[in-house]
Write an enzyme that holds these catalytic residues in place. Structure first.
Site, short mmCIF file in Angstrom:
data_model
loop_
_atom_site.label_atom_id
_atom_site.label_comp_id
_atom_site.label_asym_id
_atom_site.label_seq_id
_atom_site.Cartn_x
_atom_site.Cartn_y
_atom_site.Cartn_z
N HIS A 197 0.98 5.17 1.41
CA HIS A 197 0.32 6.04 2.39
C HIS A 197 1.00 7.41 2.37
O HIS A 197 2.23 7.47 2.38
CB HIS A 197 0.41 5.43 3.79
CG HIS A 197 -0.30 6.24 4.82
ND1 HIS A 197 -1.68 6.30 4.90
CD2 HIS A 197 0.16 7.07 5.79
CE1 HIS A 197 -2.02 7.12 5.88
NE2 HIS A 197 -0.93 7.60 6.44
N ASN A 203 0.86 -1.20 0.00
CA ASN A 203 0.00 0.00 0.00
C ASN A 203 0.88 1.23 0.00
O ASN A 203 2.01 1.19 0.49
CB ASN A 203 -0.86 -0.02 1.28
CG ASN A 203 -1.78 1.19 1.38
OD1 ASN A 203 -2.45 1.57 0.41
ND2 ASN A 203 -1.81 1.82 2.55
N ASP A 262 -2.35 1.09 8.07
CA ASP A 262 -1.16 1.90 7.75
C ASP A 262 0.01 1.60 8.69
O ASP A 262 0.88 2.45 8.89
CB ASP A 262 -1.48 3.41 7.82
CG ASP A 262 -2.63 3.80 6.91
OD1 ASP A 262 -2.74 3.21 5.82
OD2 ASP A 262 -3.42 4.68 7.30
N SER A 310 5.02 6.84 2.04
CA SER A 310 5.67 5.56 2.36
C SER A 310 4.96 4.42 1.62
O SER A 310 3.73 4.42 1.52
CB SER A 310 5.54 5.25 3.86
OG SER A 310 5.97 6.33 4.66
C1 GRF Z 1 -2.90 8.88 -2.60
O1 GRF Z 1 -2.58 10.06 -1.92
C2 GRF Z 1 -2.51 7.70 -1.74
O2 GRF Z 1 -1.39 7.93 -0.98
C3 GRF Z 1 -3.71 7.53 -0.87
O3 GRF Z 1 -4.81 7.84 -1.67
C4 GRF Z 1 -4.39 8.70 -2.74
C5 GRF Z 1 -4.77 8.00 -4.00
O4 GRF Z 1 -4.59 8.79 -5.14
N1 GRF Z 1 -3.72 6.22 -0.28
P1 GRF Z 1 -4.73 8.12 -6.57
O5 GRF Z 1 -6.08 7.42 -6.62
O6 GRF Z 1 -3.59 7.18 -6.75
O7 GRF Z 1 -4.69 9.27 -7.53
#
Ligand code: GRF
Length: 219
Positions: free
Chosen positions: A110, A108, A146, A137
């Site tokens: 974050h 994932n 997370d 991260s």
């Molecule tokens: C990103 O900021 C990611 O870190 C978070 O959700 C957002 C997703 O953006 N988990 P996208 O859908 O990849 O444009």
């Protein structure tokens, strides 16, 4: 074209796009077998289709419970026999059974320098805390939201004048850099989870997670 990758999204899919572009450039040893969204209106579905990738929708609102949704999601994911499951802006809390099934092969991204700011509103929280730097991260997914082991990060300086939106935009630029790198390393077998600790080329990353710093033009 070895190795199957399944990407889960809920929204815009810009991180997914960065990964698609890197796969298309031949820089990742693997192919994206499917993109699955829990939201029928996710813009990322259009992006994936435009790239010729198979898409599926599993609308969580049509299921009675989180457990039943996750069981159905597992079924869908497993049709594609993934070596790696990527959560790219997949905005769902996962059940322990789901997390365990993909243990060591689900990652994932974050938007914070974990372990700081798990959960939501990370950019606002970093500004309010007066942090001098913020970032993103990539981590293996564990049952703690997370909270899984991180194996690559990127940082950006926080400016005096920053709004959460402006900061989020600069962090997102860095996300688009580190997420494809993370996928590349995993698919090459360079990064692995061993006894809950991420290793790179066989060496523990505990206390020494690789970190990219924004270019001056991106600060
Ligand atoms: C990103 O900021 C990611 O870190 C978070 O959700 C957002 C997703 O953006 N988990 P996208 O859908 O990849 O444009």
């Amino acid at each position: 074209m070895s190795g199957s990758i399944v990407i889960l999204i809920s929204g815009s899919g810009s991180n997914m796009q960065a990964i698609i572009d890197t796969v298309d450039a031949g820089e990742i040893s693997g192919h994206i077998s499917a993109v699955i969204s829990n939201r029928p209106d996710a813009f990322g579905l259009e992006r994936a289709q435009a790239a010729g990738i198979h898409t599926e929708v599993l609308d969580h609102t049509e299921f009675k419970s989180r457990e039943i949704f996750d069981l159905n999601l597992i079924r869908k994911i497993d049709d594609f026999e993934p070596d790696l499951v990527i959560l790219a802006g997949f905005m769902r809390i996962l059940t322990p059974d789901f997390v365990r099934r993909y243990s060591g092969r689900m990652i994932n991204i974050h938007p914070s320098l974990l372990p700081k700011y798990q959960g939501l509103h990370t950019h606002k929280r970093a500004i309010e805390a007066g942090d001098k730097e913020h970032g993103a991260s990539v981590h293996f997914v564990t049952e703690e939201l997370d909270g899984g082991p991180v194996f690559i990060q990127a940082s950006v300086p926080v400016k005096e004048s920053d709004t959460p939106e402006a900061l989020a935009k600069r962090v997102l630029t860095q996300e688009h850099k580190i997420f494809p790198i993370a996928v590349k390393w995993f698919m090459e077998g360079r990064v692995q989870l061993e006894n809950g600790i991420p290793h790179m080329d066989g060496v523990s990353l505990e206390g020494r997670v690789p970190r990219l710093h924004a270019e001056p033009s991106e600060e």
